[in-house]
Design a protein around this motif. Structure first.
Motif, PDB file in Angstrom:
ATOM      1  N   CYS A   1      -3.813   5.201   7.491  1.00 39.87           N
ATOM      2  CA  CYS A   1      -3.601   3.616   7.377  1.00 39.87           C
ATOM      3  C   CYS A   1      -5.381   3.094   8.005  1.00 39.87           C
ATOM      4  O   CYS A   1      -5.153   3.039   9.321  1.00 39.87           O
ATOM      5  CB  CYS A   1      -2.676   3.201   8.253  1.00 39.87           C
ATOM      6  SG  CYS A   1      -2.358   1.488   8.569  1.00 39.87           S
TER       7      CYS A   1
ATOM      8  N   THR B   1       0.779  -1.107   0.026  1.00 38.95           N
ATOM      9  CA  THR B   1       0.008  -0.056  -0.100  1.00 38.95           C
ATOM     10  C   THR B   1       0.826   1.326   0.120  1.00 38.95           C
ATOM     11  O   THR B   1       2.036   1.181  -0.062  1.00 38.95           O
ATOM     12  CB  THR B   1      -0.911   0.011   1.216  1.00 38.95           C
ATOM     13  OG1 THR B   1      -1.832   0.985   0.980  1.00 38.95           O
ATOM     14  CG2 THR B   1      -0.377   0.206   2.578  1.00 38.95           C
TER      15      THR B   1
ATOM     16  N   CYS C   1       1.954   5.231   4.690  1.00 39.93           N
ATOM     17  CA  CYS C   1       0.846   5.959   4.338  1.00 39.93           C
ATOM     18  C   CYS C   1       1.426   7.322   4.614  1.00 39.93           C
ATOM     19  O   CYS C   1       1.261   8.111   5.722  1.00 39.93           O
ATOM     20  CB  CYS C   1      -0.414   5.908   5.205  1.00 39.93           C
ATOM     21  SG  CYS C   1      -0.998   4.297   4.985  1.00 39.93           S
TER      22      CYS C   1
ATOM     23  N   LEU D   1      -9.128  -5.549  -2.558  1.00 39.98           N
ATOM     24  CA  LEU D   1      -8.900  -5.500  -0.971  1.00 39.98           C
ATOM     25  C   LEU D   1     -10.235  -6.306  -0.410  1.00 39.98           C
ATOM     26  O   LEU D   1     -11.223  -6.322  -1.010  1.00 39.98           O
ATOM     27  CB  LEU D   1      -8.969  -4.146  -0.566  1.00 39.98           C
ATOM     28  CG  LEU D   1      -7.851  -3.352  -0.921  1.00 39.98           C
ATOM     29  CD1 LEU D   1      -7.998  -1.712  -0.441  1.00 39.98           C
ATOM     30  CD2 LEU D   1      -6.618  -3.757  -0.595  1.00 39.98           C
TER      31      LEU D   1
ATOM     32  N   ASP E   1      -7.733  -6.105   5.586  1.00 44.24           N
ATOM     33  CA  ASP E   1      -6.588  -5.815   4.949  1.00 44.24           C
ATOM     34  C   ASP E   1      -6.370  -4.274   5.373  1.00 44.24           C
ATOM     35  O   ASP E   1      -7.445  -3.278   5.532  1.00 44.24           O
ATOM     36  CB  ASP E   1      -6.831  -5.674   3.392  1.00 44.24           C
ATOM     37  CG  ASP E   1      -6.793  -6.863   2.738  1.00 44.24           C
ATOM     38  OD1 ASP E   1      -6.085  -7.772   3.437  1.00 44.24           O
ATOM     39  OD2 ASP E   1      -7.167  -6.935   1.331  1.00 44.24           O
TER      40      ASP E   1
ATOM     41  N   ARG F   1       3.608   3.026  -2.850  1.00 42.61           N
ATOM     42  CA  ARG F   1       3.660   1.514  -2.836  1.00 42.61           C
ATOM     43  C   ARG F   1       4.919   0.919  -2.068  1.00 42.61           C
ATOM     44  O   ARG F   1       5.746   0.280  -2.487  1.00 42.61           O
ATOM     45  CB  ARG F   1       3.611   1.074  -4.353  1.00 42.61           C
ATOM     46  CG  ARG F   1       2.390   1.165  -4.940  1.00 42.61           C
ATOM     47  CD  ARG F   1       1.155   0.718  -4.305  1.00 42.61           C
ATOM     48  NE  ARG F   1      -0.047   0.515  -4.995  1.00 42.61           N
ATOM     49  CZ  ARG F   1      -0.939   1.700  -4.940  1.00 42.61           C
ATOM     50  NH1 ARG F   1      -0.781   2.505  -3.633  1.00 42.61           N
ATOM     51  NH2 ARG F   1      -2.200   1.408  -5.207  1.00 42.61           N
TER      52      ARG F   1
ATOM     53  N   HIS G   1      -2.875  10.402   0.495  1.00 43.74           N
ATOM     54  CA  HIS G   1      -2.902   9.019   1.094  1.00 43.74           C
ATOM     55  C   HIS G   1      -2.233   8.807   2.507  1.00 43.74           C
ATOM     56  O   HIS G   1      -1.211   8.282   2.318  1.00 43.74           O
ATOM     57  CB  HIS G   1      -2.710   8.101   0.090  1.00 43.74           C
ATOM     58  CG  HIS G   1      -3.424   7.922  -1.049  1.00 43.74           C
ATOM     59  ND1 HIS G   1      -3.260   8.781  -2.387  1.00 43.74           N
ATOM     60  CD2 HIS G   1      -4.429   7.340  -1.497  1.00 43.74           C
ATOM     61  CE1 HIS G   1      -4.067   8.566  -2.963  1.00 43.74           C
ATOM     62  NE2 HIS G   1      -4.652   7.497  -2.844  1.00 43.74           N
TER      63      HIS G   1
ATOM     64  N   TRP H   1      -4.655  -0.349   4.266  1.00 38.76           N
ATOM     65  CA  TRP H   1      -4.768   0.254   3.166  1.00 38.76           C
ATOM     66  C   TRP H   1      -4.530   1.819   3.506  1.00 38.76           C
ATOM     67  O   TRP H   1      -5.198   2.201   4.196  1.00 38.76           O
ATOM     68  CB  TRP H   1      -6.006  -0.003   2.089  1.00 38.76           C
ATOM     69  CG  TRP H   1      -5.613   0.450   0.849  1.00 38.76           C
ATOM     70  CD1 TRP H   1      -6.229   1.449   0.273  1.00 38.76           C
ATOM     71  CD2 TRP H   1      -4.873  -0.017  -0.371  1.00 38.76           C
ATOM     72  NE1 TRP H   1      -5.828   1.676  -1.010  1.00 38.76           N
ATOM     73  CE2 TRP H   1      -5.011   0.649  -1.256  1.00 38.76           C
ATOM     74  CE3 TRP H   1      -4.069  -1.205  -0.126  1.00 38.76           C
ATOM     75  CZ2 TRP H   1      -4.360   0.287  -2.402  1.00 38.76           C
ATOM     76  CZ3 TRP H   1      -3.323  -1.401  -1.341  1.00 38.76           C
ATOM     77  CH2 TRP H   1      -3.432  -0.785  -2.446  1.00 38.76           C
ATOM     78  N   CYS H   2      -3.841   2.601   2.829  1.00 41.23           N
ATOM     79  CA  CYS H   2      -3.689   3.937   3.123  1.00 41.23           C
ATOM     80  C   CYS H   2      -4.827   4.563   2.170  1.00 41.23           C
ATOM     81  O   CYS H   2      -4.734   4.633   0.925  1.00 41.23           O
ATOM     82  CB  CYS H   2      -2.262   4.445   2.447  1.00 41.23           C
ATOM     83  SG  CYS H   2      -0.659   3.712   3.337  1.00 41.23           S
TER      84      CYS H   2
END
Length: 125
Positions: free
Chosen positions: A46, A25, A33, A76, A80, A29, A43, A82-83
């Motif tokens: 988290c 994420t 975050c 997702l 999970d 990448r 972004h 993810w930012c």
């Protein structure tokens, strides 16, 4: 004279930790975050995905659950990390579907958009 690279700081004022590596994420990448001027979405949150949030963001035109193999994106699922864009998270909070967040992995930039108290209400343990 060498300049040291500044360490990103989280909303708690300590060094930012990684959000998630599987799936990978972050705007860069790299699992973190954090943001930069080129990141128009900021972004920095988290978030731990939930079924309700994934359905909500899909309804807003950002489908995070469908795999996109050509972008190495697995899609997702609930649980999970993810930012997320801070503005999407705030929008989801107003709609009652904001996912929990890892405070230690949420960049301090989020505090330019909301309060530490608001974010702490959604702390993921």
């Amino acid at each position: 004279m060498s300049q040291s690279k500044s360490v990103p700081i989280n909303i708690l004022g300590t060094p930012l930790i990684a959000c998630c590596y599987d799936p990978m994420t972050g705007f860069f990448r790299d699992g973190y975050c954090r943001t930069a001027a080129v990141d128009q979405g900021t972004h920095v949150v988290c978030a731990i995905m939930t079924k309700d949030f994934l359905a909500y963001t899909k309804s807003k035109g950002n489908d995070l659950s469908t795999p996109i193999p050509q972008w190495n994106f697995p899609g997702l699922k609930p649980g999970d990390g993810w930012c997320l864009c801070i503005l999407r998270w705030l929008e989801a909070e107003k709609a009652g579907v904001a996912p929990l967040i890892k405070l230690e992995a949420t960049d301090q930039k989020a505090l330019e958009y909301t309060t530490i108290d608001m974010l702490k209400k959604y702390a993921y343990d």
